[in-house]
Design a protein around this motif. Structure first.
Motif, PDB file in Angstrom:
ATOM      1  N   GLY A   1     -13.318  27.193  17.339  1.00  0.00           N
ATOM      2  CA  GLY A   1     -12.988  26.919  18.964  1.00  0.00           C
ATOM      3  C   GLY A   1     -12.533  25.587  18.962  1.00  0.00           C
ATOM      4  N   GLU A   2     -11.764  25.250  20.017  1.00  0.00           N
ATOM      5  CA  GLU A   2     -11.192  24.099  20.195  1.00  0.00           C
ATOM      6  C   GLU A   2     -12.127  23.505  21.489  1.00  0.00           C
TER       7      GLU A   2
ATOM      8  N   TYR B   1     -16.945  32.192  23.049  1.00  0.00           N
ATOM      9  CA  TYR B   1     -15.969  31.016  23.053  1.00  0.00           C
ATOM     10  C   TYR B   1     -14.749  31.514  24.291  1.00  0.00           C
TER      11      TYR B   1
ATOM     12  N   THR C   1      -8.868  26.898  23.291  1.00  0.00           N
ATOM     13  CA  THR C   1      -9.233  27.730  22.200  1.00  0.00           C
ATOM     14  C   THR C   1      -8.043  28.838  22.124  1.00  0.00           C
TER      15      THR C   1
END
Length: 436
Positions: free
Chosen positions: A95-96, A124, A157
């Protein structure tokens, strides 16, 4: 947008590799492509396709956009042909967030010709406000040991997942709530409970627009029911029942086990692409080929002495490179490496992974691939050839040469090598479970 497909074989010349390494694109645009190609060929920026090529699925969170770009076409080894050296870099719970490690390693992959697998955690893509949509096995609805996300995190994400897929990377799953241990952990789940967890992970990916009220954003460019073919379980627990569920739900591989650096084989219908035991330079044991396990062995999975951060990162990098070399010069078994987007001990393990990618993915006859691509290649091989490769022990090269060893009708090699679960004198350090 649909990306134009360019396909490559796994057999690539050094000249093509040098071309691939000549450039690096850092665009986060999913159609922006990049110049560091997959498996030894130069990537061209995927061209946009007519809008009519996109077919939205469900609420438009995902879409069919055609065949994934930049996928190599596997070929069967010719008689006596030396196998390529495969290396798989993979990311658990991809995930970002504010660290922007997902986007960073996308650029690293483009620069050094490395295609990777990103194991997305379904929660996420689920906002905190909708957390009760998650009904985890053996836990109350809305429970997650890794929390949920917010709209910005979901947007960021999704952007990275979209871009990674267009660049040829694989999107797998790390499931949802990441429950470990005996109290309702994944190791206690039944086959049917695993099926529920898998179905929910798919649902959060297929409905993120509705759940996060982000209807105006672009869809993910794949049908997740078809894209999702493999996983790694939380803490490497619950593998037996997970594999039973996964086999019935169309998965092709699992990477939740522990093994030595030997050639993979199937367990039932799934390729066993387990994590591997690798050297810890300067220590008398091996550990799992994952950043967390070096972190555990070096500082007990807590922030350690800052004066040791550089050394610990170098130790991890050198251990992975040693593992690579013993396969590359020995049995050519694929090297499996797992990571997390975390800055443990000052980010030293992220530096170690980047250094390892730089060192190994640029070498001749090396293919840094996703798990799906490795499974594709394995499926294309003669089963008798794979069985012959499995007779080679860790770091063991053929006693003759590759041409004679893999020639049709060649005598069977030494007996297979059983995995060594623990190293002498270090029964606990050899394989601590992945906990994050």
């Amino acid at each position: 947008m649909m990306a134009a497909t360019k396909r490559f074989t796994f057999g690539v010349t050094a000249a093509a590799l040098s071309l691939a390494l000549a450039g690096c694109a850092g665009s986060a645009d999913p159609a922006g492509g990049g110049q560091g190609g997959a498996h030894g060929a130069k990537k061209n920026a995927p061209a946009g396709a007519p809008k009519s090529a996109v077919r939205l699925i469900g609420d438009g969170s995902t879409a069919y956009t055609g065949v994934q770009p930049l996928q190599p076409v596997p070929h069967k080894l010719k008689a006596g042909e030396k196998p390529p050296q495969f290396v798989v870099f993979s990311w658990d719970g991809a995930g970002e967030d504010s660290q922007r490690l997902f986007s960073h390693f996308r650029r690293v992959g483009q620069k050094y010709n490395a295609t990777m697998t990103y194991f997305l955690s379904g929660v996420y893509l689920l906002p905190e406000a909708k957390k009760n949509l998650y009904d985890p096995p053996q836990h109350s609805a809305g429970r997650s040991d890794i929390g949920f996300n917010d709209a910005k995190g979901i947007k960021d994400t999704v952007e990275q997942i979209r871009g990674a897929w267009f660049e040829g990377n694989e999107i797998g799953t790390h499931f949802n709530g990441h429950f470990c241990g005996k109290d309702g952990g994944v190791g206690t789940w039944s086959k049917e409970e695993w099926k529920s967890e898998i179905s929910q992970a798919k649902s959060f990916v297929k409905n993120w627009k509705t759940n996060a009220a982000l209807a105006s954003l672009k869809p993910l460019p794949f049908d997740y029911d078809k894209e999702l073919v493999g996983a790694r379980t939380p803490c490497l627990e619950g593998r037996k029942n997970f594999m039973r569920a996964a086999s019935e739900m169309g998965f092709r591989y699992d990477t939740s086990g522990v093994n030595d650096q030997i050639w993979p084989e199937k367990q039932g219908s799934l390729w066993d692409l387990s994590m591997q035991l690798v050297p810890v330079p300067g220590r008398a044991f091996q550990t799992l080929s994952m950043d967390y396990n070096f972190y555990m062995n070096q500082s007990g999975a807590t922030r350690g002495d800052e004066d040791k951060h550089q050394y610990w990162g170098d130790q991890m990098r050198d251990g992975l490179v040693q593992a690579f070399q013993r396969s590359y010069k020995g049995n050519r078994a694929p090297l499996i490496i797992g990571n997390h987007f975390e800055s443990w001990n000052g980010g030293t393990y992220m530096r170690a992974i980047e250094d390892t990618i730089k060192r190994v993915c640029t070498q001749r006859e090396v293919r840094c691939v996703s798990f799906r691509q490795l499974a594709d290649w394995l499926d294309a091989q003669d089963p008798q050839v794979l069985a012959k490769l499995r007779t080679l022990k860790v770091g063991e090269a053929p006693k003759t040469d590759w041409a004679a060893f893999l020639a049709p009708g060649a005598a069977a090699g030494p007996a297979g090598h059983a995995p060594a679960a623990h190293a002498p004198g270090a029964p606990d350090a050899a394989r601590p479970a992945e906990r994050h």
